[in-house]
Design a protein around this motif. Sequence first.
Motif, PDB file in Angstrom:
ATOM      1  N   SER A   1       0.853  -1.187   0.000  1.00 26.30           N
ATOM      2  CA  SER A   1       0.000   0.000   0.000  1.00 26.30           C
ATOM      3  C   SER A   1       0.890   1.238   0.000  1.00 26.30           C
ATOM      4  CB  SER A   1      -0.892   0.024   1.249  1.00 26.30           C
ATOM      5  OG  SER A   1      -1.788  -1.053   1.214  1.00 26.30           O
ATOM      6  N   LEU A   2       0.521   2.210  -0.804  1.00 32.10           N
ATOM      7  CA  LEU A   2       1.263   3.469  -0.847  1.00 32.10           C
ATOM      8  C   LEU A   2       0.420   4.565  -0.230  1.00 32.10           C
ATOM      9  CD1 LEU A   2       2.582   3.372  -4.526  1.00 32.10           C
ATOM     10  CD2 LEU A   2       3.827   2.780  -2.447  1.00 32.10           C
ATOM     11  N   ASN A   3       1.003   5.358   0.627  1.00 35.18           N
ATOM     12  CA  ASN A   3       0.308   6.509   1.197  1.00 35.18           C
ATOM     13  C   ASN A   3       0.547   7.695   0.270  1.00 35.18           C
ATOM     14  OD1 ASN A   3      -0.739   8.629   2.617  1.00 35.18           O
ATOM     15  ND2 ASN A   3       0.460   8.286   4.449  1.00 35.18           N
ATOM     16  N   VAL A   4      -0.486   8.062  -0.480  1.00 36.31           N
ATOM     17  CA  VAL A   4      -0.365   9.178  -1.418  1.00 36.31           C
ATOM     18  C   VAL A   4      -1.227  10.362  -0.996  1.00 36.31           C
ATOM     19  CG1 VAL A   4       0.315   7.737  -3.378  1.00 36.31           C
ATOM     20  CG2 VAL A   4      -2.100   8.166  -2.944  1.00 36.31           C
ATOM     21  N   VAL A   5      -1.649  10.363   0.271  1.00 34.45           N
ATOM     22  CA  VAL A   5      -2.485  11.448   0.782  1.00 34.45           C
ATOM     23  C   VAL A   5      -1.732  12.767   0.647  1.00 34.45           C
ATOM     24  CG1 VAL A   5      -3.625  12.385   2.826  1.00 34.45           C
ATOM     25  CG2 VAL A   5      -3.716   9.929   2.370  1.00 34.45           C
ATOM     26  N   GLY A   6      -2.353  13.712  -0.042  1.00 32.04           N
ATOM     27  CA  GLY A   6      -1.765  15.033  -0.224  1.00 32.04           C
ATOM     28  C   GLY A   6      -0.627  15.092  -1.220  1.00 32.04           C
ATOM     29  N   LYS A   7      -0.378  14.010  -1.943  1.00 30.23           N
ATOM     30  CA  LYS A   7       0.774  13.956  -2.853  1.00 30.23           C
ATOM     31  C   LYS A   7       0.400  13.929  -4.326  1.00 30.23           C
ATOM     32  CE  LYS A   7       3.444  11.403   0.573  1.00 30.23           C
ATOM     33  NZ  LYS A   7       4.075  10.121   0.885  1.00 30.23           N
ATOM     34  N   LEU A   8      -0.867  13.683  -4.649  1.00 22.96           N
ATOM     35  CA  LEU A   8      -1.267  13.568  -6.055  1.00 22.96           C
ATOM     36  C   LEU A   8      -1.559  14.939  -6.648  1.00 22.96           C
ATOM     37  CD1 LEU A   8      -3.574  10.437  -5.861  1.00 22.96           C
ATOM     38  CD2 LEU A   8      -1.144  10.550  -6.417  1.00 22.96           C
ATOM     39  N   LEU A   9      -1.532  14.999  -7.969  1.00 25.14           N
ATOM     40  CA  LEU A   9      -1.808  16.245  -8.664  1.00 25.14           C
ATOM     41  C   LEU A   9      -3.150  16.833  -8.253  1.00 25.14           C
ATOM     42  CD1 LEU A   9      -0.709  15.276 -12.284  1.00 25.14           C
ATOM     43  CD2 LEU A   9       0.496  16.803 -10.720  1.00 25.14           C
ATOM     44  N   GLU A  10      -3.220  18.141  -8.212  1.00 28.90           N
ATOM     45  CA  GLU A  10      -4.465  18.810  -7.839  1.00 28.90           C
ATOM     46  C   GLU A  10      -5.587  18.386  -8.789  1.00 28.90           C
ATOM     47  OE1 GLU A  10      -6.279  23.308  -7.584  1.00 28.90           O
ATOM     48  OE2 GLU A  10      -4.124  23.037  -7.442  1.00 28.90           O
ATOM     49  N   GLY A  11      -6.692  18.003  -8.219  1.00 30.35           N
ATOM     50  CA  GLY A  11      -7.857  17.598  -9.003  1.00 30.35           C
ATOM     51  C   GLY A  11      -7.942  16.101  -9.266  1.00 30.35           C
ATOM     52  N   LEU A  12      -6.828  15.390  -9.127  1.00 27.76           N
ATOM     53  CA  LEU A  12      -6.831  13.965  -9.437  1.00 27.76           C
ATOM     54  C   LEU A  12      -7.669  13.171  -8.442  1.00 27.76           C
ATOM     55  CD1 LEU A  12      -5.732  11.998 -11.514  1.00 27.76           C
ATOM     56  CD2 LEU A  12      -3.722  11.691 -10.065  1.00 27.76           C
ATOM     57  N   VAL A  13      -7.520  13.461  -7.164  1.00 24.03           N
ATOM     58  CA  VAL A  13      -8.312  12.762  -6.149  1.00 24.03           C
ATOM     59  C   VAL A  13      -9.789  13.055  -6.354  1.00 24.03           C
ATOM     60  CG1 VAL A  13      -8.810  12.597  -3.676  1.00 24.03           C
ATOM     61  CG2 VAL A  13      -6.444  12.701  -4.468  1.00 24.03           C
ATOM     62  N   GLU A  14     -10.112  14.305  -6.626  1.00 27.39           N
ATOM     63  CA  GLU A  14     -11.503  14.681  -6.854  1.00 27.39           C
ATOM     64  C   GLU A  14     -12.072  13.957  -8.070  1.00 27.39           C
ATOM     65  OE1 GLU A  14      -8.997  16.787  -6.326  1.00 27.39           O
ATOM     66  OE2 GLU A  14      -9.540  17.746  -4.425  1.00 27.39           O
ATOM     67  N   LEU A  15     -11.267  13.826  -9.124  1.00 23.97           N
ATOM     68  CA  LEU A  15     -11.711  13.099 -10.315  1.00 23.97           C
ATOM     69  C   LEU A  15     -12.013  11.647  -9.972  1.00 23.97           C
ATOM     70  CD1 LEU A  15     -12.224  12.787 -13.355  1.00 23.97           C
ATOM     71  CD2 LEU A  15      -9.766  12.354 -13.598  1.00 23.97           C
ATOM     72  N   TYR A  16     -11.114  10.999  -9.222  1.00 23.37           N
ATOM     73  CA  TYR A  16     -11.350   9.612  -8.827  1.00 23.37           C
ATOM     74  C   TYR A  16     -12.551   9.492  -7.900  1.00 23.37           C
ATOM     75  CZ  TYR A  16      -6.895   8.375 -10.964  1.00 23.37           C
ATOM     76  OH  TYR A  16      -5.885   8.178 -11.848  1.00 23.37           O
ATOM     77  N   GLN A  17     -12.805  10.490  -7.078  1.00 19.78           N
ATOM     78  CA  GLN A  17     -13.987  10.467  -6.218  1.00 19.78           C
ATOM     79  C   GLN A  17     -15.266  10.531  -7.048  1.00 19.78           C
ATOM     80  OE1 GLN A  17     -12.946  13.761  -3.639  1.00 19.78           O
ATOM     81  NE2 GLN A  17     -12.339  12.364  -1.985  1.00 19.78           N
ATOM     82  N   ILE A  18     -15.256  11.349  -8.087  1.00 21.64           N
ATOM     83  CA  ILE A  18     -16.425  11.453  -8.969  1.00 21.64           C
ATOM     84  C   ILE A  18     -16.642  10.122  -9.693  1.00 21.64           C
ATOM     85  CG2 ILE A  18     -17.312  12.538 -11.078  1.00 21.64           C
ATOM     86  CD1 ILE A  18     -15.804  15.110 -10.111  1.00 21.64           C
TER      87      ILE A  18
END
Length: 102
Positions: free
Chosen positions: A11-28
């Motif tokens: 498991s990789l902890n990528v909290v706060g490390k991904l490009l802006e908007g990428l987490v939101e895109l995956y959430q959608i």
Amino acid sequence: MQQGSFMKTTSLNVVGKLLEGLVELYQIISSHTDALDIPYLVVGATARDIILHHGFGAAIERGTRDVDFSIRVRPHQHSGGLAPNESERRYWLNYKTVAKNS
């Protein structure tokens, strides 16, 4: 190859490390695929970069910023009895929502 001889779960902890908007895109994407009970998988250069950069410290060298993902679509007989045209219509309604939010 023996089962499990070369496989490892990490498991990789990528909290706060991904490009802006990428987490939101995956959430959608997740909200729509979860609502339709459709599994998806992040693939392509984005998945590679997340693993190599955040797991091994490799530099990210990309020519584009697109995001690839795979969605498992069930055959028609598993679409809740919807006619193909109705299933297609509902798909495009959801598609427009995702496109508008991304």
